[in-house]
Design an enzyme around this catalytic site. Structure first.
Site, PDB file in Angstrom:
ATOM      1  N   ARG A  59      46.990 -76.247  14.890  1.00 16.54           N
ATOM      2  CA  ARG A  59      46.916 -74.963  15.616  1.00 16.54           C
ATOM      3  C   ARG A  59      46.227 -73.900  14.769  1.00 16.54           C
ATOM      4  O   ARG A  59      45.612 -72.968  15.279  1.00 16.54           O
ATOM      5  CB  ARG A  59      48.316 -74.492  16.045  1.00 16.54           C
ATOM      6  CG  ARG A  59      48.308 -73.112  16.700  1.00 16.54           C
ATOM      7  CD  ARG A  59      49.545 -72.801  17.538  1.00 16.54           C
ATOM      8  NE  ARG A  59      50.782 -73.185  16.899  1.00 16.54           N
ATOM      9  CZ  ARG A  59      51.358 -72.544  15.852  1.00 16.54           C
ATOM     10  NH1 ARG A  59      50.794 -71.463  15.346  1.00 16.54           N
ATOM     11  NH2 ARG A  59      52.480 -72.980  15.340  1.00 16.54           N
ATOM     12  N   TYR A 112      35.357 -63.371  37.455  1.00 15.15           N
ATOM     13  CA  TYR A 112      36.138 -64.568  37.732  1.00 15.15           C
ATOM     14  C   TYR A 112      37.521 -64.137  38.261  1.00 15.15           C
ATOM     15  O   TYR A 112      38.157 -63.256  37.676  1.00 15.15           O
ATOM     16  CB  TYR A 112      36.258 -65.344  36.418  1.00 15.15           C
ATOM     17  CG  TYR A 112      36.935 -66.665  36.550  1.00 15.15           C
ATOM     18  CD1 TYR A 112      36.343 -67.695  37.249  1.00 15.15           C
ATOM     19  CD2 TYR A 112      38.176 -66.880  35.978  1.00 15.15           C
ATOM     20  CE1 TYR A 112      36.975 -68.922  37.379  1.00 15.15           C
ATOM     21  CE2 TYR A 112      38.811 -68.104  36.098  1.00 15.15           C
ATOM     22  CZ  TYR A 112      38.212 -69.119  36.804  1.00 15.15           C
ATOM     23  OH  TYR A 112      38.838 -70.321  36.930  1.00 15.15           O
ATOM     24  N   ASP A 184      31.690 -61.689  29.121  1.00 17.72           N
ATOM     25  CA  ASP A 184      31.889 -63.075  29.562  1.00 17.72           C
ATOM     26  C   ASP A 184      30.506 -63.646  29.860  1.00 17.72           C
ATOM     27  O   ASP A 184      29.843 -63.245  30.830  1.00 17.72           O
ATOM     28  CB  ASP A 184      32.790 -63.108  30.799  1.00 17.72           C
ATOM     29  CG  ASP A 184      33.121 -64.547  31.241  1.00 17.72           C
ATOM     30  OD1 ASP A 184      32.316 -65.460  30.965  1.00 17.72           O
ATOM     31  OD2 ASP A 184      34.167 -64.739  31.883  1.00 17.72           O
ATOM     32  N   LYS A 209      32.533 -74.954  31.619  1.00 17.35           N
ATOM     33  CA  LYS A 209      31.343 -74.857  32.455  1.00 17.35           C
ATOM     34  C   LYS A 209      30.118 -75.406  31.709  1.00 17.35           C
ATOM     35  O   LYS A 209      30.121 -76.544  31.299  1.00 17.35           O
ATOM     36  CB  LYS A 209      31.165 -73.402  32.910  1.00 17.35           C
ATOM     37  CG  LYS A 209      32.472 -72.749  33.411  1.00 17.35           C
ATOM     38  CD  LYS A 209      33.074 -73.427  34.626  1.00 17.35           C
ATOM     39  CE  LYS A 209      34.486 -72.961  34.945  1.00 17.35           C
ATOM     40  NZ  LYS A 209      34.697 -71.535  35.041  1.00 17.35           N
TER      41      LYS A 209
HETATM   42  C1  LIG Z   1      35.736 -70.657  34.851  1.00 15.23           C
HETATM   43  C2  LIG Z   1      35.542 -69.276  34.349  1.00 15.23           C
HETATM   44  C3  LIG Z   1      36.511 -68.650  33.547  1.00 15.23           C
HETATM   45  C4  LIG Z   1      37.829 -69.313  33.203  1.00 15.23           C
HETATM   46  O1  LIG Z   1      37.679 -70.462  32.473  1.00 15.23           O
HETATM   47  P1  LIG Z   1      38.746 -71.689  32.479  1.00 15.23           P
HETATM   48  O2  LIG Z   1      38.160 -72.612  31.498  1.00 15.23           O
HETATM   49  O3  LIG Z   1      38.815 -72.205  33.864  1.00 15.23           O
HETATM   50  O4  LIG Z   1      40.051 -71.089  32.051  1.00 15.23           O
HETATM   51  C5  LIG Z   1      36.230 -67.391  33.065  1.00 15.23           C
HETATM   52  N1  LIG Z   1      35.092 -66.758  33.380  1.00 15.23           N
HETATM   53  C6  LIG Z   1      34.151 -67.314  34.157  1.00 15.23           C
HETATM   54  C7  LIG Z   1      32.910 -66.556  34.463  1.00 15.23           C
HETATM   55  C8  LIG Z   1      34.339 -68.581  34.668  1.00 15.23           C
HETATM   56  O5  LIG Z   1      33.403 -69.130  35.461  1.00 15.23           O
END
Ligand SMILES: *Cc1c(COP(=O)(O)O)cnc(C)c1O
Length: 408
Positions: A59, A112, A184, A209
């Site tokens: 961790r 998101y 993000d 993603k």
């Molecule tokens: C999918 C996504 C998230 C969250 O990610 P997870 O891996 O599903 O927790 C945050 N921001 C954007 C733009 C996303 O597409």
């Protein structure tokens, strides 16, 4: 690749993060271990005091995780990165590191869905005030900043409206107000957009993603621009606990090697499909950052090297037509998520953005008839052929669900 060499981003994607491995393996081994032995009591005490070489407990750090963190920090042009168990864990850890009771956050209204819920529903219960604004409107951003604003959180392009915010300008507004700009960057990946180079302090990603890209890992990452911010983030992640395990780190690191090739194909396919959709008589509107009709086309061209893989569009027949279309696709998979090699299609109002509630969706411009596609790396003409037959089904021109009925 030694870290003092200056390489192009395509080269970093292949070689980044693997310069400090023992025994020269071509890829980082999976250190599938929860804990590490100390050479002596003194060595253990030294490591706990933050000195000396070695690891303590996974961790708190693990060589396989370190390797992917170094790769991503280099790709984004940041000082350090922290791999997290999901994109949401990365975002939550970032808020934990930067905000405390009495602080205020300004956040893009098109984000998101769970990010919106975290900011507007959870943070206020911890005494952190939140304001959501259209961050493509710089006057609105300026007006939203308060003396206690510590974070300006921008998702660009925003999910799922694909509204684009100007990174250099939002960075200026954040810094003038004494706040940090958190971006993000999930929709673009560091291949298409590097927010730190435009002034961002912190970058977050859902590794689930594009960075992993193969729909087989859930993960997230935080990149910090300034080495001085890193200890607070590491301490927060260590205590919140949402770390990325070694095996997932290995898979993401492998995915990153083809990131620049995949992004090129995603962008090429998506532009072709966006243009196809824009010319289709069943389609009322299309949003894709590199279509000239996009309201922030110029800003996207200025700060990105491609339009990405995600397209949103509205059908003339509204929600009902969207439902028929999604039930008629054969190659495109009806699924949430994005950024994988396969094309996915979904309905934000009833799926990814359902938890936001109708009012927040309306404010963010997410209408009930909107359909979102994450374009994969298949042959673009095959994707278009599938969309073509599904749009015909949406218009009621062919029997709905023909393939599914035949299969059952
Ligand atoms: C999918 C996504 C998230 C969250 O990610 P997870 O891996 O599903 O927790 C945050 N921001 C954007 C733009 C996303 O597409």
């Amino acid at each position: 690749m030694s870290s003092d060499m200056h390489m192009a981003i395509d080269t970093i994607a292949v070689h980044g993060g693997i310069d400090k491995l023992q025994f020269l393996p071509a890829v980082p081994p999976i250190y599938q271990t929860s804990t590490f032995g100390f050479e002596s009591a003194e060595h253990g005490a030294q490591l706990f005091a933050g000195r000396g070489e070695g690891y303590i407990y996974t961790r708190m750090g693990n060589p396989t995780v370190d390797a992917v963190e170094r790769a991503i920090a280099t790709l984004e042009g940041g000082a350090r990165a922290l791999a997290c168990g999901s994109g949401m864990a990365a975002i939550h850890t970032t808020f934990g590191a930067l905000l405390k009771a009495g602080d205020h956050i300004v956040c893009s209204e098109a984000v998101y869905g769970p990010t919106c819920t975290l900011v507007t529903k959870f943070l206020p219960t911890y005494g952190i005030e939140a304001t959501t604004v259209d961050t493509s409107d710089l006057d609105a951003v300026r007006a939203a900043m308060r003396p206690n604003t510590k974070v300006l959180y921008v998702e660009t392009p925003g999910n799922p409206t694909l509204v684009v915010s100007d990174l250099a300008e939002t960075a200026r507004i954040a810094h003038e107000a004494g706040a940090k700009l958190v971006v993000d960057n999930t929709f673009m990946s560091p291949i298409l957009q590097q927010p730190i180079r435009h002034g961002a302090d912190i970058v977050v990603h859902s590794l689930t993603k594009f960075l992993n890209g193969h729909a087989d890992v859930v993960g997230g990452v935080i990149v910090v621009k300034d080495e001085n911010d890193y200890p607070q983030f590491r301490k927060t992640l260590n205590h919140f606990g949402g770390v990325l395990p070694p095996f997932e780190s290995f898979l993401v690191h492998r995915g990153i090697k083809t990131l620049s090739l995949r992004m090129a194909r995603h962008c090429e396919n998506a532009l072709k499909i966006a243009e196809y959709l824009e010319g289709h008589d069943q389609v009322e509107w299309v949003r894709y950052p590199w279509l000239k009709s996009h309201p922030q086309y110029e800003i996207s061209r200025k700060q990105c090297t491609g339009g990405g893989a995600v397209i949103s569009f509205g059908l003339r027949g509204g929600v009902e037509a969207g439902r028929r279309m999604m039930n008629a696709v054969k190659l495109c998979m009806l699924a949430v998520s994005l950024g994988g090699v396969e094309t996915l299609i979904q309905h934000p109002a009833s799926m990814t953005h359902a938890s936001m509630g109708a009012e927040a969706r309306k404010k963010a411009g997410i209408d009930d008839g909107m359909v979102r596609i994450s374009v994969g790396i298949e042959d673009a003409d095959d994707i278009i052929a599938d969309l073509d037959q599904a749009l015909a089904a949406a218009a009621g021109k062919t029997a709905e669900c023909a393939s599914h009925v035949a299969a059952t």
